[in-house]
Design a protein around this motif. Structure first.
Motif, short mmCIF file in Angstrom:
data_model
loop_
_atom_site.label_atom_id
_atom_site.label_comp_id
_atom_site.label_asym_id
_atom_site.label_seq_id
_atom_site.Cartn_x
_atom_site.Cartn_y
_atom_site.Cartn_z
N ARG A 65 -0.79 6.83 5.00
CA ARG A 65 0.34 5.94 4.71
C ARG A 65 0.18 4.66 5.51
N ALA A 66 0.94 3.66 5.12
CA ALA A 66 0.86 2.37 5.80
C ALA A 66 1.32 2.50 7.25
N LEU A 67 0.68 1.75 8.11
CA LEU A 67 1.02 1.76 9.53
C LEU A 67 2.48 1.36 9.75
N ALA A 68 2.94 0.38 9.00
CA ALA A 68 4.33 -0.09 9.10
C ALA A 68 4.61 -1.05 7.96
N GLN A 69 5.87 -1.41 7.82
CA GLN A 69 6.30 -2.44 6.87
C GLN A 69 7.04 -3.51 7.66
N LEU A 70 6.82 -4.77 7.31
CA LEU A 70 7.53 -5.86 7.97
C LEU A 70 9.02 -5.73 7.70
N GLY A 71 9.81 -5.83 8.77
CA GLY A 71 11.25 -5.73 8.62
C GLY A 71 11.80 -4.32 8.76
N ARG A 72 10.91 -3.34 8.95
CA ARG A 72 11.34 -1.95 9.11
C ARG A 72 10.70 -1.36 10.36
N PRO A 73 11.41 -0.50 11.08
CA PRO A 73 10.81 0.13 12.26
C PRO A 73 9.60 0.97 11.86
N SER A 155 1.22 -3.21 6.70
CA SER A 155 1.28 -2.46 5.43
C SER A 155 -0.09 -2.39 4.76
N HIS A 156 -1.06 -3.13 5.27
CA HIS A 156 -2.41 -3.12 4.71
C HIS A 156 -3.35 -2.19 5.48
N VAL A 157 -2.85 -1.57 6.54
CA VAL A 157 -3.64 -0.62 7.32
C VAL A 157 -3.08 0.78 7.09
N PHE A 158 -3.90 1.68 6.58
CA PHE A 158 -3.46 3.04 6.30
C PHE A 158 -3.97 4.00 7.37
N VAL A 159 -3.08 4.89 7.78
CA VAL A 159 -3.42 5.85 8.83
C VAL A 159 -3.02 7.25 8.40
N GLU A 160 -3.71 8.20 8.99
CA GLU A 160 -3.39 9.62 8.81
C GLU A 160 -3.41 10.23 10.19
N GLY A 161 -2.23 10.50 10.75
CA GLY A 161 -2.17 10.92 12.14
C GLY A 161 -2.57 9.78 13.04
N GLU A 162 -3.64 9.98 13.81
CA GLU A 162 -4.12 8.96 14.73
C GLU A 162 -5.43 8.34 14.25
N ARG A 163 -5.69 8.43 12.94
CA ARG A 163 -6.95 7.95 12.38
C ARG A 163 -6.68 6.91 11.30
N VAL A 164 -7.43 5.80 11.34
CA VAL A 164 -7.34 4.79 10.28
C VAL A 164 -8.14 5.28 9.08
N THR A 165 -7.47 5.41 7.93
CA THR A 165 -8.16 5.89 6.73
C THR A 165 -8.64 4.75 5.84
N GLY A 166 -8.15 3.55 6.07
CA GLY A 166 -8.63 2.43 5.28
C GLY A 166 -7.79 1.18 5.46
N VAL A 167 -8.36 0.07 5.10
CA VAL A 167 -7.69 -1.24 5.15
C VAL A 167 -7.80 -1.86 3.76
#
Length: 247
Positions: A65-73, A155-167
């Motif tokens: 899932r995305a690391l975060a979204q702008l405007g949201r915690p 929102s362009h960086v995807f992570v799974e747990g503590e691992r980056v799965t893709g950009v």
């Protein structure tokens, strides 16, 4: 049958999702070509390119899932943010892409135009724009170019747990300032800047004042574009909040 989901759409480009496939339609064929070339060159995880027939680029969905979204915690852990920082460092240490990016002079000229528009159209008070313009000058200094993503929103960086799965979304990739990527990743999430820098590592040019200057510069440059393309830069936690927070 899979439904067609409109992920984002405006006058320049649109992204559709059909099952596990994303279709990116870009009115600028050169920009779409940059995206495909950048993903092939980047030494970090990127989506699989299924096919590219301009003006359409088809890519596979990423896990996580995305690391975060702008405007949201952000609900991602500090370790996930640090992993994003480490991935950015890998990108910045890679050989430069063969095409150039924007210079500090180009950005300064664009900043003058956008600040004048913000004041003339009454979008922001003159003193607020002027003070942020001065803060933005910290970013307008000579830099050693690196391979930058160029639109590294969380929102362009995807992570799974503590691992980056893709950009994803590499259409703005070019030669540029390393601190711009770090700033855009943490724009609106400044509480995670320390986590990102912990993963990124140290360096002689790692100046937090410059990163803060990029937060302001990016926000000043994008308010008009966002408003004209159906986005709300005044939404909580977004660009206008960033400009007010810097003061």
């Amino acid at each position: 049958m899979d439904e067609v989901e409109v992920v984002v759409a405006h006058s320049e480009r649109a992204t559709l999702r059909v099952g596990d496939v994303f279709l990116k339609v870009d009115g600028d064929r050169a920009r779409a070509g940059v995206e495909a070339r950048a993903m092939a060159l980047a030494p970090v995880p990127t989506p699989e390119v299924l096919w590219h027939r301009p003006p359409v680029l088809a890519i596979a969905a990423l896990p996580g899932r995305a690391l975060a979204q702008l405007g949201r915690p952000s609900t991602a852990s500090p370790a996930a943010w640090a992993a994003a920082g480490a991935a950015i460092r890998t990108l910045h240490d890679a050989p430069l892409p063969p095409w150039p990016g924007r210079s500090a002079d180009d950005l300064a000229a664009a900043l003058d135009v956008e600040c004048a528009w913000l004041v003339a159209d009454g979008v922001l008070p003159r003193d607020l724009v002027a003070r942020n313009r001065r803060l933005a000058e910290a970013a307008l200094r000579p830099w050693t170019p690196v391979f930058v993503h160029g639109d590294l929103q969380p929102s362009h960086v995807f992570v799974e747990g503590e691992r980056v799965t893709g950009v994803i979304d590499w259409s703005e990739a070019a030669r540029g300032d390393a601190l711009f990527d770090l700033a855009l990743l943490t724009l609106g999430h400044r509480e995670h800047l320390g986590d990102v820098l912990a993963g990124y590592g140290t360096g002689p040019d790692l100046d937090r004042d410059v990163i803060r200057g990029w937060w302001v510069l990016r926000s000043l440059l994008t308010v008009r574009w966002l408003a004209e393309h159906g986005f709300d830069p005044a939404a909580p936690g977004c660009e206008i909040d960033v400009l007010r927070a810097r003061l």
